[in-house]
Design a protein around this motif. Sequence first.
Motif, PDB file in Angstrom:
ATOM      1  N   ALA A 145       0.865  -1.179   0.000  1.00 39.64           N
ATOM      2  CA  ALA A 145       0.000   0.000   0.000  1.00 39.64           C
ATOM      3  C   ALA A 145       0.901   1.228   0.000  1.00 39.64           C
ATOM      4  CB  ALA A 145      -0.895  -0.003   1.235  1.00 39.64           C
ATOM      5  N   LEU A 146       0.797   2.036  -1.041  1.00 41.13           N
ATOM      6  CA  LEU A 146       1.582   3.268  -1.154  1.00 41.13           C
ATOM      7  C   LEU A 146       0.675   4.423  -0.742  1.00 41.13           C
ATOM      8  CD1 LEU A 146       2.539   1.152  -3.448  1.00 41.13           C
ATOM      9  CD2 LEU A 146       3.890   3.065  -4.228  1.00 41.13           C
ATOM     10  N   HIS A 147       0.985   5.031   0.386  1.00 44.34           N
ATOM     11  CA  HIS A 147       0.183   6.127   0.915  1.00 44.34           C
ATOM     12  C   HIS A 147       0.785   7.440   0.434  1.00 44.34           C
ATOM     13  CE1 HIS A 147      -2.002   3.355   3.438  1.00 44.34           C
ATOM     14  NE2 HIS A 147      -0.849   2.821   3.767  1.00 44.34           N
ATOM     15  N   PRO A 204      -2.334  17.999   5.122  1.00 47.53           N
ATOM     16  CA  PRO A 204      -1.182  17.138   5.423  1.00 47.53           C
ATOM     17  C   PRO A 204      -1.562  15.781   6.024  1.00 47.53           C
ATOM     18  CG  PRO A 204      -0.751  19.368   6.153  1.00 47.53           C
ATOM     19  CD  PRO A 204      -2.203  19.324   5.722  1.00 47.53           C
ATOM     20  N   GLN A 205      -2.685  15.700   6.705  1.00 48.50           N
ATOM     21  CA  GLN A 205      -3.091  14.441   7.347  1.00 48.50           C
ATOM     22  C   GLN A 205      -3.768  13.466   6.381  1.00 48.50           C
ATOM     23  OE1 GLN A 205      -4.257  17.513   8.353  1.00 48.50           O
ATOM     24  NE2 GLN A 205      -2.755  17.853   9.959  1.00 48.50           N
ATOM     25  N   ARG A 206      -4.286  13.965   5.298  1.00 49.14           N
ATOM     26  CA  ARG A 206      -5.018  13.120   4.355  1.00 49.14           C
ATOM     27  C   ARG A 206      -4.077  12.164   3.643  1.00 49.14           C
ATOM     28  NH1 ARG A 206      -9.178  14.073  -0.117  1.00 49.14           N
ATOM     29  NH2 ARG A 206      -9.566  11.912  -0.681  1.00 49.14           N
ATOM     30  N   ARG A 207      -4.491  10.930   3.504  1.00 52.99           N
ATOM     31  CA  ARG A 207      -3.714   9.936   2.776  1.00 52.99           C
ATOM     32  C   ARG A 207      -4.597   9.250   1.758  1.00 52.99           C
ATOM     33  NH1 ARG A 207      -0.318  12.435   4.650  1.00 52.99           N
ATOM     34  NH2 ARG A 207       1.454  11.807   5.897  1.00 52.99           N
ATOM     35  N   LYS A 208      -4.119   9.192   0.542  1.00 55.78           N
ATOM     36  CA  LYS A 208      -4.742   8.410  -0.511  1.00 55.78           C
ATOM     37  C   LYS A 208      -3.883   7.153  -0.632  1.00 55.78           C
ATOM     38  CE  LYS A 208      -6.946  10.186  -3.621  1.00 55.78           C
ATOM     39  NZ  LYS A 208      -8.304  10.519  -3.980  1.00 55.78           N
ATOM     40  N   THR A 209      -4.436   6.104  -1.194  1.00 55.43           N
ATOM     41  CA  THR A 209      -3.713   4.830  -1.251  1.00 55.43           C
ATOM     42  C   THR A 209      -3.756   4.246  -2.651  1.00 55.43           C
ATOM     43  OG1 THR A 209      -4.286   4.363   1.052  1.00 55.43           O
ATOM     44  CG2 THR A 209      -3.541   2.511  -0.274  1.00 55.43           C
ATOM     45  N   TRP A 210      -2.586   3.890  -3.146  1.00 54.61           N
ATOM     46  CA  TRP A 210      -2.469   3.064  -4.332  1.00 54.61           C
ATOM     47  C   TRP A 210      -1.977   1.713  -3.864  1.00 54.61           C
ATOM     48  CZ3 TRP A 210       0.576   6.285  -8.494  1.00 54.61           C
ATOM     49  CH2 TRP A 210      -0.282   7.223  -9.061  1.00 54.61           C
ATOM     50  N   LEU A 211      -2.476   0.667  -4.472  1.00 52.91           N
ATOM     51  CA  LEU A 211      -2.028  -0.688  -4.162  1.00 52.91           C
ATOM     52  C   LEU A 211      -1.059  -1.151  -5.236  1.00 52.91           C
ATOM     53  CD1 LEU A 211      -5.473  -2.180  -3.142  1.00 52.91           C
ATOM     54  CD2 LEU A 211      -3.682  -1.281  -1.648  1.00 52.91           C
ATOM     55  N   ALA A 212      -0.095  -1.956  -4.837  1.00 49.21           N
ATOM     56  CA  ALA A 212       0.916  -2.405  -5.797  1.00 49.21           C
ATOM     57  C   ALA A 212       1.291  -3.861  -5.577  1.00 49.21           C
ATOM     58  CB  ALA A 212       2.172  -1.536  -5.685  1.00 49.21           C
ATOM     59  N   LEU A 271       5.161   8.569  -7.738  1.00 51.39           N
ATOM     60  CA  LEU A 271       4.696   9.415  -6.634  1.00 51.39           C
ATOM     61  C   LEU A 271       5.842  10.190  -5.993  1.00 51.39           C
ATOM     62  CD1 LEU A 271       2.189   6.903  -5.009  1.00 51.39           C
ATOM     63  CD2 LEU A 271       1.603   8.995  -6.255  1.00 51.39           C
ATOM     64  N   ASP A 272       6.976   9.541  -5.810  1.00 55.94           N
ATOM     65  CA  ASP A 272       8.120  10.182  -5.158  1.00 55.94           C
ATOM     66  C   ASP A 272       8.679  11.330  -6.002  1.00 55.94           C
ATOM     67  OD1 ASP A 272       9.821  10.309  -2.902  1.00 55.94           O
ATOM     68  OD2 ASP A 272      11.410   9.311  -4.037  1.00 55.94           O
ATOM     69  N   ALA A 273       8.704  11.168  -7.313  1.00 56.64           N
ATOM     70  CA  ALA A 273       9.220  12.219  -8.195  1.00 56.64           C
ATOM     71  C   ALA A 273       8.395  13.498  -8.086  1.00 56.64           C
ATOM     72  CB  ALA A 273       9.237  11.727  -9.641  1.00 56.64           C
ATOM     73  N   ARG A 274       7.143  13.369  -7.718  1.00 55.24           N
ATOM     74  CA  ARG A 274       6.260  14.521  -7.578  1.00 55.24           C
ATOM     75  C   ARG A 274       6.179  15.028  -6.136  1.00 55.24           C
ATOM     76  NH1 ARG A 274       5.629  11.514 -11.576  1.00 55.24           N
ATOM     77  NH2 ARG A 274       4.748  12.231 -13.540  1.00 55.24           N
ATOM     78  N   GLY A 275       6.872  14.344  -5.231  1.00 57.07           N
ATOM     79  CA  GLY A 275       6.846  14.726  -3.820  1.00 57.07           C
ATOM     80  C   GLY A 275       5.563  14.310  -3.122  1.00 57.07           C
ATOM     81  N   PHE A 276       4.859  13.314  -3.660  1.00 55.78           N
ATOM     82  CA  PHE A 276       3.582  12.897  -3.101  1.00 55.78           C
ATOM     83  C   PHE A 276       3.690  11.700  -2.151  1.00 55.78           C
ATOM     84  CE2 PHE A 276       1.026  14.321  -7.124  1.00 55.78           C
ATOM     85  CZ  PHE A 276       1.370  15.634  -6.881  1.00 55.78           C
ATOM     86  N   LEU A 277       4.692  10.844  -2.327  1.00 56.01           N
ATOM     87  CA  LEU A 277       4.783   9.596  -1.561  1.00 56.01           C
ATOM     88  C   LEU A 277       5.066   9.890  -0.092  1.00 56.01           C
ATOM     89  CD1 LEU A 277       4.687   6.510  -1.783  1.00 56.01           C
ATOM     90  CD2 LEU A 277       7.162   6.554  -2.146  1.00 56.01           C
ATOM     91  N   ARG A 278       4.253   9.308   0.789  1.00 56.27           N
ATOM     92  CA  ARG A 278       4.431   9.512   2.228  1.00 56.27           C
ATOM     93  C   ARG A 278       4.954   8.264   2.930  1.00 56.27           C
ATOM     94  NH1 ARG A 278       4.866  13.811   0.498  1.00 56.27           N
ATOM     95  NH2 ARG A 278       3.214  15.347   0.387  1.00 56.27           N
ATOM     96  N   GLU A 279       4.427   7.091   2.582  1.00 55.77           N
ATOM     97  CA  GLU A 279       4.914   5.851   3.185  1.00 55.77           C
ATOM     98  C   GLU A 279       4.466   4.657   2.352  1.00 55.77           C
ATOM     99  OE1 GLU A 279       3.370   5.205   7.126  1.00 55.77           O
ATOM    100  OE2 GLU A 279       1.356   5.743   6.526  1.00 55.77           O
ATOM    101  N   VAL A 280       5.186   3.556   2.511  1.00 56.04           N
ATOM    102  CA  VAL A 280       4.855   2.296   1.844  1.00 56.04           C
ATOM    103  C   VAL A 280       4.778   1.227   2.931  1.00 56.04           C
ATOM    104  CG1 VAL A 280       5.584   0.581   0.151  1.00 56.04           C
ATOM    105  CG2 VAL A 280       6.060   3.011  -0.258  1.00 56.04           C
TER     106      VAL A 280
END
Length: 76
Positions: free
Chosen positions: A25-27, A36-44, A56-65
């Motif tokens: 789960a990529l949050h 800042p508290q909102r998290r969307k999730t992509w599954l991989a 996501l990381d290239a855009r500065g969006f990735l918060r945690e995996v």
Amino acid sequence: MTETPPALPAPVCSARGCRATAEWALHWNNPRLHTPQRRKTWLACPEHRPTLGAFLDARGFLREVLPVASSPTLEA
């Protein structure tokens, strides 16, 4: 007699055209749109985790995996 609830379908990878079972789960959030508290999730799946994470990381969006089983945004 008690009935067992139907099994939930396995989570599916978010990569376009992929139907593999998701293990990660990529949050993420877009700071221009989300608080800042909102998290969307992509599954991989294991194959697409690096590419989805890099996008996501290239855009500065990735918060945690996290492993799907540990994801607080997915309900069992």
